[in-house]
Design a protein around this motif. Structure first.
Motif, PDB file in Angstrom:
ATOM      1  N   ASN A 148      -2.929  -8.922 -10.081  1.00 34.31           N
ATOM      2  CA  ASN A 148      -3.940  -9.070  -9.031  1.00 34.31           C
ATOM      3  C   ASN A 148      -4.432 -10.498  -8.827  1.00 34.31           C
ATOM      4  OD1 ASN A 148      -3.943  -6.262  -8.491  1.00 34.31           O
ATOM      5  ND2 ASN A 148      -5.348  -5.930 -10.199  1.00 34.31           N
ATOM      6  N   LYS A 182      -7.258  -9.963  -5.986  1.00 31.27           N
ATOM      7  CA  LYS A 182      -7.549  -8.622  -5.491  1.00 31.27           C
ATOM      8  C   LYS A 182      -8.633  -8.013  -6.373  1.00 31.27           C
ATOM      9  CE  LYS A 182      -2.840  -7.971  -3.768  1.00 31.27           C
ATOM     10  NZ  LYS A 182      -1.590  -7.166  -3.877  1.00 31.27           N
ATOM     11  N   LEU A 184     -11.017  -5.389  -5.776  1.00 28.93           N
ATOM     12  CA  LEU A 184     -11.102  -3.932  -5.736  1.00 28.93           C
ATOM     13  C   LEU A 184     -10.105  -3.456  -4.696  1.00 28.93           C
ATOM     14  CD1 LEU A 184     -14.995  -3.593  -5.660  1.00 28.93           C
ATOM     15  CD2 LEU A 184     -13.528  -3.032  -7.616  1.00 28.93           C
ATOM     16  N   PRO A 185      -9.768  -2.162  -4.676  1.00 29.15           N
ATOM     17  CA  PRO A 185      -8.878  -1.672  -3.616  1.00 29.15           C
ATOM     18  C   PRO A 185      -9.408  -2.037  -2.230  1.00 29.15           C
ATOM     19  CG  PRO A 185      -9.149   0.006  -5.293  1.00 29.15           C
ATOM     20  CD  PRO A 185     -10.114  -1.097  -5.641  1.00 29.15           C
ATOM     21  N   GLY A 186      -8.619  -2.814  -1.492  1.00 27.14           N
ATOM     22  CA  GLY A 186      -9.009  -3.222  -0.147  1.00 27.14           C
ATOM     23  C   GLY A 186      -9.786  -4.519  -0.079  1.00 27.14           C
ATOM     24  N   THR A 188     -10.313  -8.565  -1.221  1.00 25.78           N
ATOM     25  CA  THR A 188      -9.597  -9.739  -1.711  1.00 25.78           C
ATOM     26  C   THR A 188     -10.494 -10.969  -1.626  1.00 25.78           C
ATOM     27  OG1 THR A 188      -7.528  -8.810  -0.851  1.00 25.78           O
ATOM     28  CG2 THR A 188      -7.499 -11.118  -1.502  1.00 25.78           C
ATOM     29  N   TRP A 220     -11.887  -7.612   3.598  1.00 26.43           N
ATOM     30  CA  TRP A 220     -11.970  -6.179   3.315  1.00 26.43           C
ATOM     31  C   TRP A 220     -11.078  -5.439   4.293  1.00 26.43           C
ATOM     32  CZ3 TRP A 220     -15.883  -2.380   5.648  1.00 26.43           C
ATOM     33  CH2 TRP A 220     -15.677  -1.090   5.112  1.00 26.43           C
TER      34      TRP A 220
END
Length: 303
Positions: A148, A182, A184-186, A188, A220
């Motif tokens: 990530n 990255k 968290l999911p979604g 950056t 996001w």
């Protein structure tokens, strides 16, 4: 992992702020100030946390780690009656990451040099004609270094040439590092330092350096809503205020619509993609470069 990210940001910022003392000349390297890529410009230039296409060498070289196909993009813009802006970039997965080679040029042709005093007929006298061309050649590499977290670096070779003007030729270099994380999911985070190390030497013997500029962005990607991005940038020298940029992109079935804010003005754009060929358009107002609203069009392909 968070400690690693924080440490990298601190190192980049500290190195940049200590790399230059007082007496810097100028605020920007002119050939790099117009921006590139209709997609990024349509989003107000809030692209440092996205940088997922062939424009990555310019906006954040760490984004090259997200590129897994060969890609090429080009753009030509008329900034004003006399000024032309050319841009070409190619990226290729290589060496465990991706490399990028880009070219940017701003050219002004047939500029008339006139006398400072009028003639006996109360007219200025045309002394000579000259042209101005400034080029930047970007060589970039980016790859994921741990899960990530990606790192990238862009080295720039810069030339300027005022034809027919003695001492009007210059050569220089610049280094821009960047990271992409990255969170968290979604979500950056993007960080880069433009012109962290730079120098430009003129034929007159003058050596110019510009203060580095730190740029941090967050993006996001809300799958059902769209892509949101915010960038903050700060020239690392006293007397300069923080600049902000924000952008939004909505994409469905090869069609994209964009809106943004940057350089104290609004921008908007659209994109069309068919069979890995994309055409992007941006309507940008950059009063520092032109009194007119500038239309930017990029053509890209990947394979």
């Amino acid at each position: 992992m968070k400690k690693i990210i924080l440490l990298m940001i601190v190192i980049i910022c500290c190195f940049s702020s200590s790399a230059f003392g007082d007496g810097q000349a100028g605020m920007d390297i002119a050939v790099l100030s117009a921006g590139v890529g209709a997609r990024a410009l349509g989003m107000g230039g809030a692209f440092s946390a996205i940088a997922d296409n062939a424009d990555a060498p310019y906006w954040n070289p760490a984004g090259l780690a997200e590129i897994h196909d060969s890609e090429i993009t080009t753009m030509q813009t008329k900034l004003s009656t006399d000024a032309d802006h050319y841009y070409l970039s190619y990226v290729q997965p290589l060496f465990g990451g991706s490399v990028g080679v880009s070219w940017i040029q701003i050219g002004l042709g047939s500029i008339t040099q006139t006398s400072s005093e009028v003639s006996s007929n109360n007219e200025v006298v045309n002394l000579s004609m000259f042209s101005y061309f400034s080029n930047a050649f970007l060589f970039s590499y980016g790859r994921e270094i741990v899960d990530n977290l990606s790192f990238g670096l862009t080295a720039k070779y810069i030339t300027s040439d005022m034809t027919q003007i003695q001492g009007g030729q210059a050569y220089g270099y610049s280094i821009t590092p960047g990271i992409l994380y990255k969170m968290l999911p979604g979500w950056t985070l993007g960080v880069k330092v433009d012109e962290m190390i730079n120098e430009q030497s003129w034929g007159t013997g003058t050596i110019e350096k510009v203060p580095p500029k730190l740029r941090m962005g967050v993006a996001w990607d809300a799958a059902k809503i769209g892509l949101f991005a915010v960038d903050l940038s700060q020239i690392l020298n006293s007397g300069y205020s923080t600049e902000a940029a924000a952008g939004y992109e909505w994409s469905r079935n090869g069609l994209s619509l964009r809106v943004g804010y940057g350089s104290d003005s609004l921008s908007a754009g659209a994109g069309f993609e068919v069979d890995n060929i994309s055409l992007d358009y941006a309507y940008v107002k950059q009063t520092a470069l032109s009194q007119d609203n500038v239309h930017r069009v990029s053509l890209s392909g990947k394979w």
